[in-house]
Design a protein around this motif. Structure first.
Motif, PDB file in Angstrom:
ATOM      1  N   ALA A 196      -4.673  -5.765  11.658  1.00 44.63           N
ATOM      2  CA  ALA A 196      -4.275  -5.320  12.996  1.00 44.63           C
ATOM      3  C   ALA A 196      -3.335  -4.127  12.871  1.00 44.63           C
ATOM      4  O   ALA A 196      -2.871  -3.784  11.775  1.00 44.63           O
ATOM      5  CB  ALA A 196      -3.584  -6.464  13.737  1.00 44.63           C
ATOM      6  N   HIS A 197      -3.027  -3.512  14.011  1.00 43.25           N
ATOM      7  CA  HIS A 197      -2.101  -2.381  13.993  1.00 43.25           C
ATOM      8  C   HIS A 197      -0.726  -2.782  13.461  1.00 43.25           C
ATOM      9  O   HIS A 197      -0.020  -1.967  12.862  1.00 43.25           O
ATOM     10  CB  HIS A 197      -1.970  -1.800  15.407  1.00 43.25           C
ATOM     11  N   SER A 198      -0.363  -4.058  13.649  1.00 42.49           N
ATOM     12  CA  SER A 198       0.955  -4.511  13.187  1.00 42.49           C
ATOM     13  C   SER A 198       1.091  -4.377  11.670  1.00 42.49           C
ATOM     14  O   SER A 198       2.204  -4.144  11.164  1.00 42.49           O
ATOM     15  CB  SER A 198       1.202  -5.961  13.623  1.00 42.49           C
ATOM     16  N   TRP A 199      -0.005  -4.561  10.941  1.00 42.61           N
ATOM     17  CA  TRP A 199       0.052  -4.389   9.484  1.00 42.61           C
ATOM     18  C   TRP A 199       0.511  -2.967   9.142  1.00 42.61           C
ATOM     19  O   TRP A 199       1.417  -2.755   8.333  1.00 42.61           O
ATOM     20  CB  TRP A 199      -1.318  -4.665   8.865  1.00 42.61           C
ATOM     21  N   ILE A 200      -0.115  -2.000   9.766  1.00 46.03           N
ATOM     22  CA  ILE A 200       0.193  -0.598   9.477  1.00 46.03           C
ATOM     23  C   ILE A 200       1.603  -0.251   9.935  1.00 46.03           C
ATOM     24  O   ILE A 200       2.378   0.421   9.231  1.00 46.03           O
ATOM     25  CB  ILE A 200      -0.854   0.312  10.144  1.00 46.03           C
ATOM     26  N   MET A 201       1.995  -0.745  11.097  1.00 41.39           N
ATOM     27  CA  MET A 201       3.318  -0.439  11.646  1.00 41.39           C
ATOM     28  C   MET A 201       4.441  -1.091  10.854  1.00 41.39           C
ATOM     29  O   MET A 201       5.609  -0.669  10.935  1.00 41.39           O
ATOM     30  CB  MET A 201       3.367  -0.883  13.101  1.00 41.39           C
ATOM     31  N   SER A 202       4.113  -2.115  10.068  1.00 44.36           N
ATOM     32  CA  SER A 202       5.146  -2.808   9.292  1.00 44.36           C
ATOM     33  C   SER A 202       5.539  -2.050   8.026  1.00 44.36           C
ATOM     34  O   SER A 202       6.522  -2.405   7.372  1.00 44.36           O
ATOM     35  CB  SER A 202       4.672  -4.217   8.924  1.00 44.36           C
ATOM     36  N   PHE A 203       4.782  -0.999   7.673  1.00 43.73           N
ATOM     37  CA  PHE A 203       5.090  -0.194   6.493  1.00 43.73           C
ATOM     38  C   PHE A 203       5.770   1.109   6.910  1.00 43.73           C
ATOM     39  O   PHE A 203       5.737   1.510   8.075  1.00 43.73           O
ATOM     40  CB  PHE A 203       3.807   0.120   5.715  1.00 43.73           C
ATOM     41  N   ASP A 204       6.376   1.776   5.934  1.00 48.21           N
ATOM     42  CA  ASP A 204       7.070   3.035   6.221  1.00 48.21           C
ATOM     43  C   ASP A 204       6.111   4.132   6.647  1.00 48.21           C
ATOM     44  O   ASP A 204       6.487   5.042   7.400  1.00 48.21           O
ATOM     45  CB  ASP A 204       7.869   3.484   4.989  1.00 48.21           C
ATOM     46  N   SER A 205       4.885   4.052   6.164  1.00 52.92           N
ATOM     47  CA  SER A 205       3.891   5.062   6.539  1.00 52.92           C
ATOM     48  C   SER A 205       2.510   4.438   6.574  1.00 52.92           C
ATOM     49  O   SER A 205       2.263   3.383   5.986  1.00 52.92           O
ATOM     50  CB  SER A 205       3.898   6.226   5.538  1.00 52.92           C
ATOM     51  N   GLU A 206       1.618   5.126   7.274  1.00 53.41           N
ATOM     52  CA  GLU A 206       0.230   4.674   7.352  1.00 53.41           C
ATOM     53  C   GLU A 206      -0.410   4.663   5.970  1.00 53.41           C
ATOM     54  O   GLU A 206      -1.149   3.736   5.613  1.00 53.41           O
ATOM     55  CB  GLU A 206      -0.552   5.586   8.294  1.00 53.41           C
ATOM     56  N   LEU A 207      -0.109   5.696   5.176  1.00 49.58           N
ATOM     57  CA  LEU A 207      -0.683   5.779   3.836  1.00 49.58           C
ATOM     58  C   LEU A 207      -0.205   4.618   2.974  1.00 49.58           C
ATOM     59  O   LEU A 207      -1.007   4.023   2.229  1.00 49.58           O
ATOM     60  CB  LEU A 207      -0.307   7.111   3.190  1.00 49.58           C
ATOM     61  N   ASP A 208       1.059   4.261   3.084  1.00 48.49           N
ATOM     62  CA  ASP A 208       1.564   3.101   2.329  1.00 48.49           C
ATOM     63  C   ASP A 208       0.836   1.826   2.734  1.00 48.49           C
ATOM     64  O   ASP A 208       0.506   0.980   1.892  1.00 48.49           O
ATOM     65  CB  ASP A 208       3.066   2.926   2.577  1.00 48.49           C
ATOM     66  N   ALA A 209       0.614   1.693   4.027  1.00 45.80           N
ATOM     67  CA  ALA A 209      -0.079   0.497   4.529  1.00 45.80           C
ATOM     68  C   ALA A 209      -1.500   0.427   3.990  1.00 45.80           C
ATOM     69  O   ALA A 209      -1.983  -0.641   3.571  1.00 45.80           O
ATOM     70  CB  ALA A 209      -0.091   0.504   6.058  1.00 45.80           C
ATOM     71  N   PHE A 210      -2.209   1.567   4.007  1.00 41.39           N
ATOM     72  CA  PHE A 210      -3.582   1.591   3.509  1.00 41.39           C
ATOM     73  C   PHE A 210      -3.624   1.267   2.012  1.00 41.39           C
ATOM     74  O   PHE A 210      -4.486   0.512   1.549  1.00 41.39           O
ATOM     75  CB  PHE A 210      -4.197   2.971   3.749  1.00 41.39           C
ATOM     76  N   ARG A 211      -2.698   1.837   1.266  1.00 39.15           N
ATOM     77  CA  ARG A 211      -2.683   1.595  -0.176  1.00 39.15           C
ATOM     78  C   ARG A 211      -2.397   0.123  -0.485  1.00 39.15           C
ATOM     79  O   ARG A 211      -3.010  -0.462  -1.392  1.00 39.15           O
ATOM     80  CB  ARG A 211      -1.641   2.499  -0.829  1.00 39.15           C
ATOM     81  N   ALA A 212      -1.472  -0.457   0.270  1.00 34.21           N
ATOM     82  CA  ALA A 212      -1.142  -1.862   0.035  1.00 34.21           C
ATOM     83  C   ALA A 212      -2.340  -2.753   0.333  1.00 34.21           C
ATOM     84  O   ALA A 212      -2.626  -3.710  -0.406  1.00 34.21           O
ATOM     85  CB  ALA A 212       0.052  -2.265   0.905  1.00 34.21           C
ATOM     86  N   TYR A 213      -3.056  -2.437   1.398  1.00 30.94           N
ATOM     87  CA  TYR A 213      -4.218  -3.255   1.753  1.00 30.94           C
ATOM     88  C   TYR A 213      -5.316  -3.097   0.706  1.00 30.94           C
ATOM     89  O   TYR A 213      -5.959  -4.072   0.288  1.00 30.94           O
ATOM     90  CB  TYR A 213      -4.744  -2.883   3.138  1.00 30.94           C
ATOM     91  N   ALA A 214      -5.517  -1.864   0.266  1.00 26.23           N
ATOM     92  CA  ALA A 214      -6.540  -1.604  -0.752  1.00 26.23           C
ATOM     93  C   ALA A 214      -6.209  -2.332  -2.052  1.00 26.23           C
ATOM     94  O   ALA A 214      -7.111  -2.812  -2.755  1.00 26.23           O
ATOM     95  CB  ALA A 214      -6.670  -0.113  -0.994  1.00 26.23           C
ATOM     96  N   LYS A 215      -4.934  -2.422  -2.368  1.00 21.31           N
ATOM     97  CA  LYS A 215      -4.535  -3.132  -3.583  1.00 21.31           C
ATOM     98  C   LYS A 215      -4.830  -4.620  -3.459  1.00 21.31           C
ATOM     99  O   LYS A 215      -5.245  -5.266  -4.433  1.00 21.31           O
ATOM    100  CB  LYS A 215      -3.042  -2.904  -3.837  1.00 21.31           C
ATOM    101  N   SER A 216      -4.611  -5.195  -2.256  1.00 23.02           N
ATOM    102  CA  SER A 216      -4.852  -6.624  -2.052  1.00 23.02           C
ATOM    103  C   SER A 216      -6.341  -6.941  -1.951  1.00 23.02           C
ATOM    104  O   SER A 216      -6.784  -8.000  -2.401  1.00 23.02           O
ATOM    105  CB  SER A 216      -4.138  -7.096  -0.783  1.00 23.02           C
ATOM    106  N   PHE A 217      -7.099  -6.023  -1.364  1.00 24.61           N
ATOM    107  CA  PHE A 217      -8.528  -6.288  -1.117  1.00 24.61           C
ATOM    108  C   PHE A 217      -9.372  -5.091  -1.556  1.00 24.61           C
ATOM    109  O   PHE A 217     -10.031  -4.437  -0.733  1.00 24.61           O
ATOM    110  CB  PHE A 217      -8.770  -6.587   0.366  1.00 24.61           C
TER     111      PHE A 217
END
Length: 476
Positions: A196-217
C-alpha cells in the motif's frame, strides 16, 4: 461449520407454527427460487449451491436457540419441541454453479414438508442472491478485459461474510485471484497483493521503499508507483530497482497504477519500461474500476495487463440486489400434484405454477444457445421434431426451430435429506462458466442494449398457467 438455522425471518417461524397447528407439517410443498427482470440484468451467473448444501446439511436447532425462541413468548411448547428434532429431509434441484441464467428460470427448486420448505427460504435466498449477484458482476467485468482481473474488494464489502463469499463468487465469475487471504485458504484460490502507499510513505524516500521491498520479495517485485509522482518519480525509481534486481539474476514483475489518468499513465509507463529493456514487466491498474471504466480505458489504448477491481465488484455498485424470490409452485397431497400460482396486477409478478423442468435449446449446427425452455416436469422435448417457441406474454412472437439439441440445466443436489452434489473446485466452476458463456452469441452478452434472450414456456405449462389466471383464485 456455523449453524445458520436461525438465519431466517420471523414470519417463517410463525408460519411454521401455523402449519404445525393446522395439520400441514407433513404436507409436501414445492418452492421455486428465481429472480425477476431488471433493466440492468442482461444475464446472470448462478452461484452459491455449495453453501446451500452446507446449510441444509447442518440444519438443526440448538438447545440455546430453542430457549431463545421460547423467550419471545409467541411460540407454543409443542411446536418448540417439534423444532428440537427437526432436520431437513427434502430434495433440491438446482442449476450448476457457473451456469448462465435468466429471469423467471427456476434456479433452484425445493420439495419438502411444508414447514421445512418454509423455514429454509430466507437463508437460501440470501446465499443464492448474494453469490449470483457478485458472480454476475465479476463475469461482466472480466468480459471486458478478457481475463486478468484480481478481486480486491474485502475492505469495501458490506461485512466479513460478504467479502468472503463475494470473493468466492468473483472467482466463479472469472477473476483469477483475490486479495482475501481467508478466502484463499477456504476455497483454494490464488491470492494476490503487494503493498500500500503506507509502505512507501514509511521510508525516507520512494527509492528506499522500493529497494527494501525488492530485497524482501525479489521474485515477486511489483511496485506501486503513484504515491508521489507517477512519471517523474514512481516509474523511474521502479526502473532503477528493476535494473538492480536484474543484476542479481531476478526478473521484476511490474508496476501498479492506482490513481490518475490510467490510460495516459499506462501508455507512457509502457514506453518508459520498454525503453529501459523491461518489455515483460506487467502494468497493473486499480482504483474504483468496473466494466464501464475498463471498457473506456481499453478504447483509449490503455496498456494494462492486470486489473485490481474492488468496491464496484464486491458491492455490485450499480445493482446492489439481484431480487431473487422464493415462491410456492405446488402442493403434493396423497401423491397428487396441485399446482399453485401467485397472481398480481403486475404481470412480472405472476409466477409459473407446478413442478417444472428447465432446458437450454442449442442450434445443432453452430452449438450456440437459441433459447431456454421451461416445461412441466416429465415433459419430453422431442429433438426429432420442429419446436415452436413463443413469448409467454407477447404470444404472437413465435419462432420454429429445426435441428436443435435440448440440455437439462438442473441437477439433483439434495435428495431425501442427503447431499448429492459432488464437490467441485472453483477453477472447475469458473472454467464451466467460461465454456457455457462461449456457447452464447455475443449479441446476448454485450453490455449495451443486448439482444433479448428468449425464455419461453412449453404449450402445456402455458395452458396450465393461463387456466389458473382465468380462474382468478390460484386453484386448479
Amino acid at each position: 461449520m456455523r449453524n445458520l438455522t436461525l438465519l431466517t425471518d420471523l414470519y417463517q417461524l410463525t408460519m411454521g407454527q401455523g402449519y404445525f397447528e393446522h395439520g400441514k407439517r407433513k404436507k409436501e410443498a414445492v418452492f421455486d427460487l428465481f429472480f425477476r427482470p431488471n433493466k440492468l440484468i442482461t444475464y446472470s451467473v448462478a452461484a452459491g449451491m455449495e453453501q446451500v448444501c452446507e446449510y441444509l446439511e447442518n440444519f438443526h436447532f440448538e438447545p440455546d436457540e430453542i430457549e431463545y425462541l421460547r423467550s419471545l413468548g409467541i411460540f407454543g411448547s409443542d411446536y418448540l419441541d417439534y423444532l428440537k428434532e427437526l432436520r431437513f429431509t427434502g430434495s433440491v434441484d438446482a442449476v450448476r454453479e457457473g451456469e448462465i441464467v435468466f429471469p423467471y428460470e427456476p434456479i433452484l427448486t425445493v420439495r419438502a414438508p411444508m414447514i421445512e420448505a418454509q423455514l429454509v427460504e430466507t437463508a437460501l435466498l440470501t446465499i443464492v442472491n448474494h453469490q449470483t449477484l457478485i458472480a454476475s458482476k465479476a463475469a461482466k467485468i472480466c468480459a471486458q478485459t478478457k481475463g486478468g482481473v484480481m478481486e480486491f474488494g474485502l475492505r469495501r464489502a458490506q461485512g466479513a461474510d460478504a467479502g468472503l463469499y463475494g470473493a468466492r463468487a468473483a472467482i466463479i465469475g472469472g477473476c483469477v485471484s483475490t486479495s482475501n487471504v481467508l478466502a484463499g485458504k477456504m476455497f483454494g484460490v490464488p491470492v494476490a497483493g503487494t503493498m500500500a502507499h503506507s509502505w512507501i510513505m514509511s521510508f525516507d524516500s520512494e527509492l528506499d521503499a522500493f529497494r527494501a521491498y525488492a530485497k524482501s520479495f525479489p521474485e515477486n517485485c511489483l511496485l506501486l508507483v503513484d504515491t508521489y509522482d507517477t512519471l517523474k518519480s514512481g516509474v523511474p525509481n521502479a526502473i532503477k530497482v528493476f535494473g538492480e534486481l536484474r543484476t542479481l539474476g531476478y526478473s521484476p514483475k511490474g508496476i501498479r497504477l492506482d490513481s490518475g489518468d490510467l490510460a495516459y499513465l499506462s501508455k507512457t509507463a509502457r514506453k518508459m519500461l520498454d525503453a529501459a529493456g523491461f518489455c515483460d514487466a506487467l502494468i497493473c491498474a486499480s482504483g474504483d474500476l468496473d466494466e464501464n471504466s475498463i471498457r473506456s480505458l481499453l478504447s483509449q489504448g490503455a496498456k494494462i495487463d492486470l486489473w485490481g477491481v474492488g468496491t464496484k465488484l464486491i458491492t455490485s455498485a450499480d445493482l446492489p440486489a439481484l431480487g431473487g424470490v422464493y415462491k410456492l409452485a405446488a402442493i403434493i397431497e396423497d401423491g397428487r400434484e396441485i399446482p399453485k400460482i401467485k397472481l398480481s396486477d403486475t404481470t412480472e409478478k405472476i409466477t409459473n405454477p407446478a413442478c417444472k423442468e428447465l432446458y437450454r435449446i442449442y442450434d445443432k449446427n453452430t452449438g450456440k444457445a437459441i433459447a431456454d425452455y421451461i416445461t412441466l416436469a416429465g415433459e419430453f422435448v422431442d429433438e426429432s421434431k420442429p419446436l415452436t417457441l413463443f413469448h409467454p406474454v407477447d404470444t404472437w412472437k413465435k419462432m420454429t426451430i429445426d435441428h436443435f439439441t435440448a440440455r437439462p440445466l438442473r441437477e439433483r443436489i439434495f435428495e431425501c435429506g442427503r447431499r448429492t452434489l459432488e464437490k467441485r473446485t472453483l477453477s472447475e466452476l469458473s472454467r464451466y462458466r467460461a465454456e457455457e458463456t462461449a456457447r452464447f452469441w455475443d449479441e446476448y452478452m454485450r453490455q449495451d442494449v443486448p439482444h433479448i434472450y428468449k425464455v419461453d414456456l412449453s404449450d402445456k405449462l402455458y395452458a396450465l398457467k393461463r387456466g389458473l389466471i382465468d380462474r382468478g383464485d390460484g386453484n386448479v
